[in-house]
Design an enzyme around this catalytic site. Structure first.
Site: not given
Length: 607
Positions: A129, A133, A473
């Site tokens: 993550e 991100r 993604t």
């Protein structure tokens, strides 16, 4: 009815009123046997502007009530640190501000991040993550703000975002210190991997790092990031079954699969995505080989037209006849791979689930045609919208605009909250949950905006910018710039990317097919992949006066008509031959010019 006004739902909770256009579309969506008229140009403009308002309702809600915490609770209008305490939603939203052309808010965000964001904290974070991100958001924004061609350049910018990205990348590196090369799932930003850290990680968690880490290496000149992410993919690939499938979870120390269910959704999805996208971004044939072999196995053992099953990775026996919402990215990936027909069929099936409930539940059982127990929520996921955008981009079929309108109506009706957009706890009752993931702004809203803007001609940096862009993604923009995608051509011809000597030595050393820098290329490099050749030929042709052969022009026109994003490896030979013919033509022309110059110089001497 103005945006931001409040209504009460059946549960007595406050719900922001949605625009009348979205309400009308939603009522048609949930009415049996009814269908709305196709989206017109005027309606596409209205829908695009509605999505823009949607973004600012959520973004301003975060900035007013949650910043600098990670994420917003949109019902209670408070913030929470959900990932690592580094203004997650702001970082994740940076390139969406660029897509909207909002220079003021983009510059304000870059300035704040450069001055205040730090990673030297005692926080244990998810490697996956944090990479997709935060690291991805920083890298994407850096490439936008540091490049004059993007129109988002800040002249007083001094690589602050890149320096933060490098610092973060180095803090993630201890996770890769395993016998298999597959990283641990979590790492402490100060102290590395804990002794009691789980030895099990997901396939997606270990195999969805190549784009971000590869770009970081090519921007900093340090190969370690690209090397560890490539080794992680190789570690997973080495453990695939004899029929070519991978499982969902693996022990990073032993390489043994702990969960042998194989699918295209939960825990595996973006592993396949990054095999293809790493090839498209970096041009390395190893990734293309892995993708082609994986794709064949998926289509042979998982595809039950138009759905995809979860099967045992060794025997291909069906384990779950289940559609889970993360599978919805797959048609978009098929568009990138050039396999559009099955993508359209699967998208139709997936969208039928959305129409049944107004949202896609996390799990839908295909045997009972009902919601899978315990998987009733819709957490504002972007995957179906992403595939809708790609299919419209490839086909220009208006049914995908209609689908986008229906999706937008559902989100406006069911998810809008006083300060942002809420998760749906139950897709049947539409009960709201007080949470808004950062990916709602980086992906969900972005793909909706791009869809409707494309119908109007595509007046944004993705469709009309200086470079072809790939989405990570997490929906971050990664451009195919020479520095990122053409290190094998470093300083090999006039106009090619030339880094400083310390970095160029590394890049040339690590290029498997690099050419002798003493023999400059004349024209396009023959080693470039098909997609990158075509993209470069189309995007950069305006910057040169080089003539194209008639054969090359006809091929480029055919590909542009079909959509530059489609990759058809079967025509690589034709394109390569055309490029070679074109190069030969230019060489012949160059020899003619040289001969004329020699003759002219001789005449001048005699005079």
């Amino acid at each position: 009815m103005v945006a931001g006004s409040i209504q009460h739902n059946a549960n007595g909770r406050r719900r922001a009123a949605m625009p009348l256009l979205a309400m009308a579309a939603f009522l048609i969506l949930i009415s049996d046997g009814a269908s709305a008229a196709s989206v017109t140009a005027a309606e596409a403009l209205q829908l695009r502007d509605e999505v823009k308002e949607m973004f600012y309702h959520a973004y301003n809600g975060y900035m007013d009530h949650a910043f600098p915490l990670d994420e917003l609770r949109p019902m209670s209008c408070v913030g929470e640190d959900s990932l690592g305490g580094y203004a997650l939603t702001l970082v994740d939203s940076l390139d969406m501000l660029a897509v909207l052309g909002d220079r003021e808010k983009f510059f304000d965000a870059v300035n704040w991040i450069g001055k205040h964001l730090r990673f030297d904290k005692n926080k244990t974070v998810s490697v996956f993550e944090t990479t997709i991100r935060v690291l991805g958001g920083l890298l994407s924004a850096h490439m936008l703000v540091s490049d004059q061609a993007t129109g988002m350049v800040m002249y007083d910018y001094n690589d602050e975002l890149l320096n933060l990205a490098e610092d973060l990348g180095r803090r993630l590196l201890p996770a890769f210190d395993t016998p298999t090369g597959i990283p641990y799932g979590s790492v402490n930003l100060l102290y590395g991997v804990s002794e009691d850290e789980s030895q099990v990680t997901s396939t997606a968690g270990g195999g969805t790092l190549t784009m971000e880490f590869g770009v970081l290496s090519r921007l900093t000149g340090d190969p370690v990031f690209e090397e560890v992410s490539r080794n992680a993919v190789r570690g997973l690939w080495a453990q695939r079954s004899h029929i070519g499938l991978v499982g969902a979870h693996i022990n990073v120390l032993s390489g043994e699969w702990t969960h042998k269910d194989s699918g295209i959704g939960t825990s595996i999805d973006s592993f396949y995505e990054y095999l293809l996208k790493a090839y498209l971004l970096f041009g390395e044939d190893e990734y293309l080989h892995m993708f082609k072999e994986s794709y064949k196995a998926v289509m042979r053992y998982l595809f039950k037209d138009p759905w995809y099953m979860e099967v045992n990775m060794n025997s291909a026996v069906v384990v779950w006849p289940l559609f889970n919402s993360l599978q919805a990215f797959w048609p978009g990936l098929q568009v990138l791979a050039g396999d559009v027909e099955p993508a359209t069929q699967t998208h139709t099936a997936f969208f039928s689930v959305w129409k049944k409930f107004g949202f896609t539940p996390e799990g839908f059982n295909l045997a009972s045609m009902s919601i899978q127990p315990g998987q009733r929520s819709y957490p504002l996921r972007p995957e179906l919208i992403e595939s809708t955008y790609w299919l419209y981009k490839a086909t220009r079929d208006p049914i995908y605009l209609d689908a986008g309108r229906d999706i937008l109506a559902s989100i406006q009706y069911g998810c809008r909250c006083p300060c942002g957009y809420c998760h749906i706890a139950d897709v049947e009752t539409h009960q709201q949950d007080d949470h808004m993931e950062s990916f709602f702004l980086s992906e969900t809203v972005k793909y909706l905006y791009l869809l409707f803007d494309l119908a109007l001609g595509g007046d944004n940096i993705v469709e009309n910018g200086p470079y072809p862009y790939l989405f990570s993604t997490e929906g971050h923009l990664f451009p195919l710039t020479p520095q990122i995608s053409l290190p094998k051509e470093c300083c090999t011809y006039s106009g090619s990317f030339c880094p400083d000597s310390s970095k160029s030595n590394w890049m040339l050393h690590n290029a498997t097919n690099h050419v002798d820098a003493g023999s400059p290329l004349k024209g396009a490099c023959s080693q470039l992949s098909l997609w990158r050749r075509l993209a470069i030929a189309n995007k950069f042709a305006k910057k040169t006066n080089k003539r194209k052969s008639a054969r090359m022009s006809s091929i480029l026109e055919a590909v542009e008509k079909a959509g530059n994003e489609l990759v058809n490896v079967e025509i690589q030979t034709d394109v390569a031959e055309a490029l070679e013919d074109d190069r030969s033509t230019r060489e012949d022309k160059g020899q003619e010019i040289a001969a004329e110059e020699t003759k002219e110089n001789g005449n001048l001497s005699s005079d």
